[in-house]
Scaffold this active site. Sequence first.
Site, PDB file in Angstrom:
ATOM      1  N   GLU A 249       0.822  -1.211   0.000  1.00  0.00           N
ATOM      2  CA  GLU A 249       0.000   0.000   0.000  1.00  0.00           C
ATOM      3  C   GLU A 249       0.857   1.262   0.000  1.00  0.00           C
ATOM      4  OE1 GLU A 249      -4.210  -1.574   1.779  1.00  0.00           O
ATOM      5  OE2 GLU A 249      -2.896  -0.508   3.178  1.00  0.00           O
TER       6      GLU A 249
ATOM      7  N   GLU B 103      -6.105  -6.999  -1.926  1.00  0.00           N
ATOM      8  CA  GLU B 103      -6.842  -7.046  -0.664  1.00  0.00           C
ATOM      9  C   GLU B 103      -8.275  -6.611  -0.904  1.00  0.00           C
ATOM     10  OE1 GLU B 103      -5.105  -4.791   2.515  1.00  0.00           O
ATOM     11  OE2 GLU B 103      -3.055  -5.418   2.043  1.00  0.00           O
TER      12      GLU B 103
END
Length: 476
Positions: free
Chosen positions: A162, A271
């Site tokens: 991320e 995710e």
Amino acid sequence: MTLSIKKALCAMAASTFILLQASNALAMAKGADVSWISEMEAEGYTFYNDAGQQQDVLQILKDHGMDSIRLRVWVNPAGGWYSSINDVIEKAQRAKAAGMRIMIDFHYSDSWADPGKQYKPAAWTNYTLDGLMSAVWWHTYDSLVALKNAGITPEWVQVGNETNNGMLWEEGRASANMQNYAWLVNSGYDAVKEVFPNTKAVVHLANCHDNANFRWIFDGLQANGGKWDVIGASIYPTNASGYSWSQANSLCEANLNDMQSRYGSEVLIAEVGAPWDHPEAKAIVSDVIAKAQNAGATGVFYWEPQASNWQGYTLGAWNPNTMRPTEALDAFIDGSSNVTTARLQSRNSNRCIDVNGRSTADGADIIQWSCHSNANQQWTFEDMGNNYVRLRVGHSNKCLDVLGAGTADGDNVVQWACHNNANQQWLKEDMGDGYFRLKSRASGKCVDVNAGGANNGDSIIQWSCHTGWNQQWMVY
């Protein structure tokens, strides 16, 4: 030299090749990050299937349509074990034993890395940029060598987690110095390729609905020579501020399409999660999977579905009251996510299966050609039952076919109007390291590059199955 002699020589040479350990199959990956399982099980946590029977969590996930596992790596985690490379190796071996594909996720931190924190490992605190680049390379390299020595070949490796504003702050903060961030990414990318040349390196961002952030990061990486194979995205639809979950999913689909067209990259959902008790949880996850498929994503991974309010996490797919999976996990069973469209690249020549001249006629020759993005190299795998597939090509909507339903060595492979006969049905046989053979249901022979050729235009035929690289293919 006759065709039969050439083929015999090719088959003899094939016996010298060493086959690597199995990787998994062709479908869009459906999986889960289960990095918490070792810690959960150490604390006595047990998992129950839909019938309320205690069962291994990986088997429960497989029974819900999942075929892939994602595992995070921290540099020096608190306590020294959970999410260390040794912990990851044990879980990866367990996933491999279950026949599952594997993604490794490097955080380059001692703990969580996400858009709000990209903290350097304590041991790297005083490193210069050059020192950080070296540390990223060696940490990635050493960890992957350890996995390789343990018999693990990951299909994907994430270089950062991320990284919406870079990683290893402050030196790698993208808003301060995009070039530094690109160099750090390249250090990880190069280490991945040093150990596993065929493994795909993923650069992963959160907030799949935020196309502007994705463009900013990947435009910046591209402008500074950054390298990646796959763009990964996180999507937690109910957490997308200012949007309904449906709006967030639609924006994510548009973003995935944009990433592919703008950069020519594969995309996947690294995710996804939804509140375990949300009344629309299954619909939310099903919609993510459907939109990912529509966008041509190569995978969707649920983040820690087995966690039932574990460490305060409420977006899993396990009911903490019954200790069983919720309906959200059934989203990975439903639909057509076992169908994928992709190129097929030869292990021997690195060229792709191609309909000659983009012909749309029945009987048009199938050849190998330098891989490109045109529809005459795009093959859709259609489930025909009993593990057989039919291969439909994008430009003509015709199928891979053994001409005249022939059963002899050397019979030509062509395209033909799709039907249900056995000469258009193929069994995918795993050959290790992500490669497979395609065996005809009609003849028991395999798709083969004639005489082991490595040139554009070499014919695709069927031949008695062997272990030569001219019968081995990879989704590309």
